[in-house]
Design an enzyme around this catalytic site. Sequence first.
Site, mmCIF file in Angstrom:
data_model
loop_
_atom_site.group_PDB
_atom_site.id
_atom_site.type_symbol
_atom_site.label_atom_id
_atom_site.label_comp_id
_atom_site.label_asym_id
_atom_site.label_seq_id
_atom_site.Cartn_x
_atom_site.Cartn_y
_atom_site.Cartn_z
ATOM 1 C CB THR A 168 -0.861 0.016 1.283
ATOM 2 O OG1 THR A 168 -1.664 -1.162 1.332
ATOM 3 C CG2 THR A 168 -1.767 1.234 1.340
ATOM 4 N NE ARG A 196 -7.200 -8.450 1.060
ATOM 5 C CZ ARG A 196 -6.211 -7.590 1.276
ATOM 6 N NH1 ARG A 196 -5.897 -6.693 0.361
ATOM 7 N NH2 ARG A 196 -5.531 -7.634 2.406
ATOM 8 N N GLY A 198 -8.776 -4.996 1.704
ATOM 9 C CA GLY A 198 -7.896 -4.968 2.855
ATOM 10 C C GLY A 198 -8.272 -3.816 3.763
ATOM 11 C CG ASP A 199 -5.194 -2.176 6.295
ATOM 12 O OD1 ASP A 199 -4.856 -2.431 5.114
ATOM 13 O OD2 ASP A 199 -4.390 -1.788 7.150
ATOM 14 C CB THR A 219 1.696 -0.800 4.783
ATOM 15 O OG1 THR A 219 2.866 -1.031 5.593
ATOM 16 C CG2 THR A 219 1.580 0.686 4.483
ATOM 17 N N GLY A 222 -3.703 -6.407 5.950
ATOM 18 C CA GLY A 222 -4.931 -5.731 6.345
ATOM 19 C C GLY A 222 -5.910 -6.625 7.068
#
Length: 310
Positions: A168, A196, A198-199, A219, A222
């Site tokens: 990220t 999907r 992630g955070d 990073t 996540g």
Amino acid sequence: MKTMMILANGEGGVGMQASMDALSQAKSALDAVEAGIRLVELDPNVRTVGVGGAPNILGKVECDAAIMCGTTLRTGAVGALQGYLHPISVARQVMEKSPHVMIVGQGAARFAQEIGAEKGALLTEAARANYANWLGDHAVPESEITQADAELVPVVWLTTQTHATHGTTVFLARDSQGHLAGGTSTSGWAFKYPGRLGDSPIIGAGLYVDDRYGAAACTHTGEMTIRAGTARAMLAYMKKGATVQAACHEAFQDLRALQGGYLGPVVLHALDANGTPYVLSTGSDDNVSYWWWAKGMQQPECRKPITEAL
């Protein structure tokens, strides 16, 4: 006038000058964050963000991004966005032009088209070749997994074996008025299951900013920081009086408490309200670094994070 500053992770180096220029021209922290991330999104050498980013398991590049204003706590995010060059700018427009916080998938693409966001091909020849090589190395025929009834979960589990799957870019900035902002952008887990998230687009997990206490972003894995609410936790600890260093280490303790599920490396990036930076890594990757610039510095510095075993 407050001291201006920028903290970005290692992938953010190509965007530092644009962020520095924005702050030096008395633009807002939001402008600086967006300007920096836009250049990372266009750099094909950054293999985890935007153009050149890794595709999902079906060979499609899906991007996530978020932005947050520390003054108002307003946020915008997009997830699983395909075909647009600047997810960070689309996320900002979600914040500024819609009543929503997050728009994903086909809805995100529709919104991007409606606001006139710039379209572009994200899958480069290099990324396509890397994808094909990975399939070949794992004896996964592309013709089989692209069938409508293909079972993708067992194939996606294979991506956890290399730990080369996460990435990220994060930017945290403070402008001359003392206001904070933060942003994230990513193509996500390489060869992930379609859809999907992630955070990175999830406020409170991968990003949180509040002028009163600081700014934080995460990073790598996540799946862990979503479960622990890591970005918001770092600021909550600072709100209760912890230093930025102590807040990051407390958040690491939260991650250590996670049991089961996929567990992997995490890097925490934070500024307190006074602009003190701190970056903490699990130490599993010697290549992890971050960029730091504050007013008065001629050039940004590339630094190594503090490491602590998870």
